[in-house]
Enzyme design. Structure first.
Site, PDB file in Angstrom:
ATOM      1  N   GLY A   1       0.834  -1.198   0.000  1.00  0.00           N
ATOM      2  CA  GLY A   1       0.000   0.000   0.000  1.00  0.00           C
ATOM      3  C   GLY A   1       0.863   1.240   0.000  1.00  0.00           C
ATOM      4  O   GLY A   1       2.028   1.195   0.407  1.00  0.00           O
TER       5      GLY A   1
ATOM      6  N   GLN B   1       3.375   9.834   0.532  1.00  0.00           N
ATOM      7  CA  GLN B   1       4.628   9.069   0.612  1.00  0.00           C
ATOM      8  C   GLN B   1       5.503   9.261  -0.630  1.00  0.00           C
ATOM      9  O   GLN B   1       6.664   8.866  -0.625  1.00  0.00           O
ATOM     10  CB  GLN B   1       4.340   7.583   0.844  1.00  0.00           C
ATOM     11  CG  GLN B   1       3.741   7.318   2.232  1.00  0.00           C
ATOM     12  CD  GLN B   1       3.497   5.838   2.439  1.00  0.00           C
ATOM     13  OE1 GLN B   1       2.462   5.319   2.041  1.00  0.00           O
ATOM     14  NE2 GLN B   1       4.447   5.152   3.043  1.00  0.00           N
TER      15      GLN B   1
ATOM     16  N   CYS C   1       5.692  -0.119   6.995  1.00  0.00           N
ATOM     17  CA  CYS C   1       5.397   1.055   6.169  1.00  0.00           C
ATOM     18  C   CYS C   1       6.614   1.370   5.306  1.00  0.00           C
ATOM     19  O   CYS C   1       7.739   1.338   5.790  1.00  0.00           O
ATOM     20  CB  CYS C   1       5.086   2.232   7.096  1.00  0.00           C
ATOM     21  SG  CYS C   1       4.667   3.742   6.233  1.00  0.00           S
ATOM     22  N   LEU C   2       6.372   1.675   4.031  1.00  0.00           N
ATOM     23  CA  LEU C   2       7.494   1.964   3.135  1.00  0.00           C
ATOM     24  C   LEU C   2       8.237   3.236   3.530  1.00  0.00           C
ATOM     25  O   LEU C   2       9.383   3.428   3.125  1.00  0.00           O
ATOM     26  CB  LEU C   2       7.008   2.064   1.678  1.00  0.00           C
ATOM     27  CG  LEU C   2       6.536   0.753   1.040  1.00  0.00           C
ATOM     28  CD1 LEU C   2       6.107   0.985  -0.403  1.00  0.00           C
ATOM     29  CD2 LEU C   2       7.617  -0.318   1.104  1.00  0.00           C
TER      30      LEU C   2
ATOM     31  N   HIS D   1      -4.530   1.934   7.727  1.00  0.00           N
ATOM     32  CA  HIS D   1      -3.120   2.362   7.742  1.00  0.00           C
ATOM     33  C   HIS D   1      -2.904   3.477   6.705  1.00  0.00           C
ATOM     34  O   HIS D   1      -2.336   4.525   7.018  1.00  0.00           O
ATOM     35  CB  HIS D   1      -2.209   1.161   7.447  1.00  0.00           C
ATOM     36  CG  HIS D   1      -0.753   1.513   7.335  1.00  0.00           C
ATOM     37  ND1 HIS D   1       0.189   1.107   8.252  1.00  0.00           N
ATOM     38  CD2 HIS D   1      -0.074   2.244   6.407  1.00  0.00           C
ATOM     39  CE1 HIS D   1       1.377   1.590   7.889  1.00  0.00           C
ATOM     40  NE2 HIS D   1       1.242   2.270   6.765  1.00  0.00           N
ATOM     41  N   GLU D   2      -3.373   3.249   5.490  1.00  0.00           N
ATOM     42  CA  GLU D   2      -3.145   4.236   4.425  1.00  0.00           C
ATOM     43  C   GLU D   2      -3.954   5.506   4.654  1.00  0.00           C
ATOM     44  O   GLU D   2      -3.490   6.601   4.360  1.00  0.00           O
ATOM     45  CB  GLU D   2      -3.460   3.636   3.048  1.00  0.00           C
ATOM     46  CG  GLU D   2      -2.618   2.413   2.661  1.00  0.00           C
ATOM     47  CD  GLU D   2      -1.114   2.607   2.819  1.00  0.00           C
ATOM     48  OE1 GLU D   2      -0.633   3.752   2.749  1.00  0.00           O
ATOM     49  OE2 GLU D   2      -0.421   1.602   3.034  1.00  0.00           O
TER      50      GLU D   2
ATOM     51  N   HIS E   1      -2.247   8.050   6.780  1.00  0.00           N
ATOM     52  CA  HIS E   1      -1.258   8.888   6.087  1.00  0.00           C
ATOM     53  C   HIS E   1      -1.904  10.169   5.551  1.00  0.00           C
ATOM     54  O   HIS E   1      -1.273  11.219   5.518  1.00  0.00           O
ATOM     55  CB  HIS E   1      -0.639   8.137   4.899  1.00  0.00           C
ATOM     56  CG  HIS E   1       0.454   7.176   5.279  1.00  0.00           C
ATOM     57  ND1 HIS E   1       1.618   7.567   5.897  1.00  0.00           N
ATOM     58  CD2 HIS E   1       0.571   5.834   5.115  1.00  0.00           C
ATOM     59  CE1 HIS E   1       2.402   6.505   6.097  1.00  0.00           C
ATOM     60  NE2 HIS E   1       1.779   5.434   5.633  1.00  0.00           N
TER      61      HIS E   1
END
Ligand code: CO
Length: 181
Positions: free
Chosen positions: A45, A50, A107-108, A149-150, A153
């Site tokens: 994701g 990001q 997380c990236l 989660h996304e 952000h």
């Protein structure tokens, strides 16, 4: 095109992203680039911020081979995430959420860190697709966790903010050490 991923503690990760108003080529290019970027890191994701774009857009691509008990954000093989399986959510809004579940997340923007996080088990979300069509999705599994989660952000939040005080402190210390290395 692969874009650069914003890494914690970059201040941009704290921005409240703005509503998307035009569902045009620029948005489509952003979404396509987000997919390429996510895939390049074997992620599941990614939110627009990001890649440094403060718009309320996110993508999720749950690997086909995903098994129960996998952590969110764990790395996956290519071919396991065909582009047509990508869920693109623009201006998402939670309509319902209930229950609770602990799940290991990554997380990236905080590569290599995996921690248990508690979130709602079930969510019902309204969003727009890339063409501006309103959609509704409901889930009580891996996808529900991914969406939450996304969506965090988009409101300037990252998952480590949900850790206990001590765990957070430990993380910050180790992360600072890693950034210096
Ligand atoms: Co993330």
């Amino acid at each position: 095109m692969i874009r650069e991923i914003v890494v914690y503690p970059d201040k941009r990760l704290k921005l409240i992203s703005k509503e998307v108003c035009s569902f045009d080529d620029t948005l489509h290019e952003l979404l396509d680039d987000m997919y390429d970027t996510m895939r390049s890191k074997n992620g599941v994701g990614l939110a627009a911020i990001q890649v440094g774009v403060d718009l309320r857009a996110l993508i999720i691509n749950i690997p086909l081979e995903d098994k129960e008990g996998d952590s969110y954000g764990e790395e996956h093989d290519a071919n396991d995430q065909p582009k047509e399986n990508t869920l693109e959510m623009i201006n998402p809004m939670i309509l319902e959420k209930d229950g609770s579940e602990k799940f290991q997340e990554g997380c990236l923007s905080i590569p290599g860190v995996y921690e248990d996080v508690e979130r709602a088990k079930h969510v019902k979300v309204e969003y727009f697709d890339r063409y501006g069509e309103k959609q509704i999705i409901e889930d009580d599994g891996f996808l529900a966790i991914a969406i939450q989660h996304e969506m965090d952000h988009l409101d300037g939040k990252v998952f480590i903010e949900k850790l206990s005080f001590l765990k957070r402190k430990k993380f910050e210390k180790e992360w600072a050490k890693r950034l210096k290395a």
